[in-house]
Motif scaffolding. Structure first.
Motif: not given
Lengths: 177, 311
Positions: B138, B169, B142, B262, B286
């Motif tokens: 993630q 995250v 990102d 996210p 994303q």
């Protein structure tokens, strides 16, 4: 170390190859040229330049193909870092000339054909190589246009130098230690 | 080559690793735009997605990435499995590996579970989120999405907003952005920001407006009620009032900032619909980039295989 093609010889060979291509494809209206990353693109760049000069067609379709993800040795060799694939046109129904500098086992060309088919169904695929290392093939692959044929053994290596990358035009054969 | 055999956390990667993953992802992103969105690199590899915790996006994204690399995929989720009969983590995974699986993607509620597993089995492990510790893919996607939007990360200002305390995250993002040379601020109510987080090299800001004014990109996190075992703020309404990102707030800033999340989104809590669906938001980019990043990670970890998997 042995020189296979000197600067002058390489220049003559490139001109011959370009003319042979023009013989078969005339004005390149329905033919695309695709160089194989990373080492075939210097050769393909030169050839395309010559083709434009000879045919007068400034819009010859020219792409670059990276075959890293199509290799058959992902688990047996070190992982390879891909170069850019750039084919900004459709190959559907076209004649495609694949270009690479050295033809050895034929595995790269096998991968290249797989990769190419993922972009569409060409009418015909041809292969142009600068150096053909004869008798080293592991697959039934044969070039349509050959710059220079050489008989080599396993411990030898062919290196192609290009002016724009290495500062000189030359093809040499070396013994690996 | 990556410097690691597993992707357990961003903490263990170096800057070159991250660069290599991004470069490889560029190539896969291009593959994903073709009619045939598939390459045969991993046609001789089997990957197990082992999820001990719920997931939609991450599991789907991993599964798509694996399939688009030509790998065979098996999925395992803890609910309805032998885990409820008392099987241990190592036993579960060893049994899966005994069926000749080459790579394990794991999500687990316990922080550190992938490290524990890496010490006991030989297959490559990719951490798909462990407790409140790390969620490396993630963070990579990102940072990759940010880079795509605002260019080189060096010197860029990134604010991470919300439940920093419970967010893997957030932690992975902090490690990743620091390694790429970005400056990071965490913002949220004091109860959701861990003590001593400054030691990771981040600024702390309790005022949302100031935090947004400072940044180029704001990464808004979900309030993880499922991990909050005691009340850390009075009501969701109060949280939304002070820390919810809304249109009015964004319009009052001196420049346009990029908004990320996210997922999954709690609309009207940490982010309003008029922000999440606006042109400033790159939430769906994303998700798109997630597949390319995961393809890159799996591909790069799949190199030279151990001849003998110790099972």
């Amino acid at each position: 170390m042995k020189t296979l093609l000197s600067n002058k010889q390489l220049d003559l060979t490139l001109h011959r190859l370009a003319h042979q291509l023009v013989e078969n494809h005339i004005n390149f209206k329905n033919t695309a040229v695709i160089g194989l990353q990373p080492r075939g693109i210097h050769l393909s760049g030169r050839i395309v330049q010559l083709l434009k000069k000879i045919t007068g067609n400034k819009d010859i379709e020219y792409g670059k193909l990276d075959i890293t993800f199509y290799r058959d040795d992902v688990h047996t060799s070190e992982i390879h870092v891909p170069s850019v694939t750039d084919i900004p046109f459709s190959i559907e129904g076209k004649k495609v000339v694949l270009i690479d500098d050295v033809l050895y086992t034929g595995r790269t060309i096998r991968s290249a054909m797989d990769a190419l088919i993922d972009f569409g169904r060409p009418e015909k695929v041809e292969l142009l190589v600068l150096i053909d290392r004869r008798f080293s093939r592991e697959l039934p692959i044969h070039p349509d246009y050959t710059g220079y044929t050489v008989d080599t053994i396993l411990t030898q290596k062919v290196i192609v130098y290009w002016e724009e990358k290495d500062g000189k035009d030359e093809v040499v054969l070396i013994d690996k230690v | 080559m990556l410097s690691v055999k597993h992707l357990l956390g961003i903490k263990e990667l170096n800057t070159e690793d991250i660069g290599l993953i991004f470069k490889t992802a560029d190539n896969f992103k291009q593959v994903l735009q073709r009619t045939i969105k598939k390459v045969p690199s991993l046609r001789d590899t089997t990957v197990a997605n082992v999820f001990f915790e719920n997931s939609t996006r991450t599991r789907l994204s991993f599964e798509l990435a694996e399939k688009r690399l030509g790998a065979d995929v098996v999925n395992f989720s803890a609910s309805g499995s032998s885990v409820s009969k008392g099987e241990t983590l190592i036993d579960t995974v060893k049994n899966i590996l005994a069926m000749k699986v080459d790579m394990v993607v794991m999500r687990h509620a316990a922080s550190g579970a992938p490290w524990f597993l890496a010490n006991h089995i030989n297959a490559s492990i990719i951490n798909a989120g462990d407790g409140t510790n790390e969620h490396p893919t993630q963070a990579l996607l990102d940072a990759y999405s940010m880079r795509e939007k605002v260019g080189d990360m060096k010197g860029k200002h990134i604010t991470i907003i919300g439940d920093i305390m419970h967010s893997r995250v957030a932690l992975s993002n902090i490690y990743c952005l620091n390694k790429l040379g970005a400056k990071v601020t965490v913002a949220g109510p004091p109860t959701l920001i861990p003590k001593h987080i400054e030691s990771l090299g981040v600024r702390v800001e309790y005022n949302l407006k100031k935090a947004l004014e400072w940044c180029d990109v704001a990464n808004v996190l979900r309030i993880q009620l499922e991990r909050q075992h005691k009340p850390l703020f009075s009501t969701l309404r109060e949280y939304a009032l002070y820390y919810g990102v809304n249109r009015e707030m964004l319009d009052s800033l001196s420049k346009d900032i990029v908004i990320m999340h996210p997922g999954p989104i709690n609309r009207g809590v940490e982010i309003n619909s008029d922000v999440a669906d606006s042109r400033q938001s790159i939430i769906l980019d994303q998700v798109e980039n997630g597949v390319a990043i995961r393809m890159a990670v799996i591909y790069l970890l799949s190199g030279k295989r151990e001849s003998e998997l110790a099972v």
